[in-house]
Design an enzyme around this catalytic site. Structure first.
Site, short mmCIF file in Angstrom:
data_model
loop_
_atom_site.label_atom_id
_atom_site.label_comp_id
_atom_site.label_asym_id
_atom_site.label_seq_id
_atom_site.Cartn_x
_atom_site.Cartn_y
_atom_site.Cartn_z
N GLU A 1 -7.68 -6.03 -49.07
CA GLU A 1 -6.25 -6.31 -49.02
C GLU A 1 -5.89 -6.72 -47.59
O GLU A 1 -5.62 -5.83 -46.75
CB GLU A 1 -5.44 -5.08 -49.41
CG GLU A 1 -5.68 -4.61 -50.82
CD GLU A 1 -4.49 -3.85 -51.37
OE1 GLU A 1 -3.99 -4.25 -52.42
OE2 GLU A 1 -4.02 -2.89 -50.74
N HIS B 1 -5.40 2.92 -48.17
CA HIS B 1 -4.47 1.78 -48.27
C HIS B 1 -3.89 1.49 -46.89
O HIS B 1 -3.65 2.41 -46.10
CB HIS B 1 -3.35 2.09 -49.27
CG HIS B 1 -2.54 0.87 -49.60
ND1 HIS B 1 -1.55 0.40 -48.77
CD2 HIS B 1 -2.62 -0.01 -50.64
CE1 HIS B 1 -1.05 -0.70 -49.30
NE2 HIS B 1 -1.67 -0.97 -50.43
N GLU C 1 -1.05 0.81 -45.91
CA GLU C 1 0.20 1.50 -45.58
C GLU C 1 -0.08 2.94 -45.14
O GLU C 1 0.62 3.48 -44.28
CB GLU C 1 1.16 1.44 -46.79
CG GLU C 1 1.73 0.04 -46.95
CD GLU C 1 2.04 -0.38 -48.38
OE1 GLU C 1 2.16 0.49 -49.26
OE2 GLU C 1 2.16 -1.60 -48.60
P1 13P Z 1 1.77 -6.74 -53.00
O1 13P Z 1 1.14 -7.24 -54.27
O2 13P Z 1 3.20 -6.33 -53.18
O3 13P Z 1 1.55 -7.69 -51.87
O4 13P Z 1 1.01 -5.38 -52.60
C1 13P Z 1 -0.37 -5.37 -52.58
C2 13P Z 1 -0.83 -3.98 -52.37
O5 13P Z 1 -0.65 -3.41 -51.30
C3 13P Z 1 -1.51 -3.32 -53.49
O6 13P Z 1 -2.13 -2.14 -53.07
#
Ligand code: 13P
Length: 258
Positions: free
Chosen positions: A172, A101, A103
């Protein structure tokens, strides 16, 4: 080749175990009203924070909704304080685990090599990887989007080349995560098609079976249009998926792409 859509909630660092159980009660009863339509038309998964996995798994045990983990460590066990292993996730009944991910990449310094090692650990296990890829705004503006996502995907395929249809990819775009700014269906489709091409080159016909989800500010209002794109095979929701009503609407949108 028709692919079963997968709609997965990523709760990130939100919802305690008690809140997760309350969410499950509400969400499961909303889904029960659509059982016939949902049956074999969409797969649903929820990735809570690790402390809520056990409680959520128990709350979902009579449903078809799968449990997913947000992360795991590539090592099987050892002196790795604060980390979680594959066997722990298997024991809890997880069906999926997010890896890579943005993050994790941006805030915790995970590299493509780290993500590939996690994919290799998952290969052949009961837990299927949902590999997250995506470019930053800077990378998009400099025209590097396809090169970045190709690099992120190829790093995993180079190492874990036996994943086949167990692999799920989630595109993403970093600039769309938590910003309310969603990729337009056309922009997302372009990247999904490019990812599918990379998969085809590497895996041949098997690539047709691999689901590529879109994530980044997915909401009930945009899910249908995104999911109607030919190479968008589901959604990975963040903020909107914290609310059972909104998550249920996203799931239902996958049944009736606009
Ligand atoms: P949001 O839907 O809050 O933009 O987050 C997306 C996400 O990172 C899902 O893994």
């Amino acid at each position: 080749m028709s692919r079963l859509p997968l709609v997965c909630a990523n709760w990130k660092m939100n919802h305690t175990a008690s809140e997760a159980a309350r969410f499950a009660d509400d969400f499961v009863s909303r889904m029960a009203a659509h059982r016939d339509a949902l049956n074999e038309s969409v797969e649903i998964a929820i990735a809570p924070a690790h402390p809520a996995l056990d409680r959520l798994g128990r709350s979902l045990s009579d449903s078809e909704i799968h449990l997913a983990a947000q992360n795991l460590h590539a090592e099987e066990s050892g002196a790795l304080t604060g980390e979680v292993s594959l066997s722990m996730l298997v024991d809890l009944g997880c069906r999926y685990a997010l890896i890579g991910h943005s993050e994790r990449r941006q805030l915790f310094g995970e590299t493509n090599e780290d993500v590939a090692a996690k994919a290799l650990r998952l290969q052949g296990s009961a837990v299927r990887p949902i590999l997250c890829v995506g470019e930053t705004l800077e990378e998009r503006e400099s025209g590097a989007t396809l090169e970045v996502v190709d690099g992120q995907l190829s790093a995993v395929l180079d190492v874990a080349d036996g994943l086949a249809s167990d692999l799920v990819v989630a595109y993403e775009p970093v600039w769309a995560i938590g910003t309310g700014r969603t990729a337009t269906p056309d922009v997302a489709q372009e990247v999904h098609a490019a990812l599918r091409k990379v998969l085809s080159k590497r895996l041949g016909a098997g690539a047709d079976q691999i689901r590529i989800l879109y994530g980044g500010s997915v909401k009930p209002s945009n899910a249908g249009e995104l999911l109607s794109q030919p190479d968008i095979d589901g959604a990975l929701g963040g903020g909107a998926s914290l609310d059972p009503e909104a998550f249920a609407s996203i799931v239902l949108a996958s049944l009736e792409p606009s």
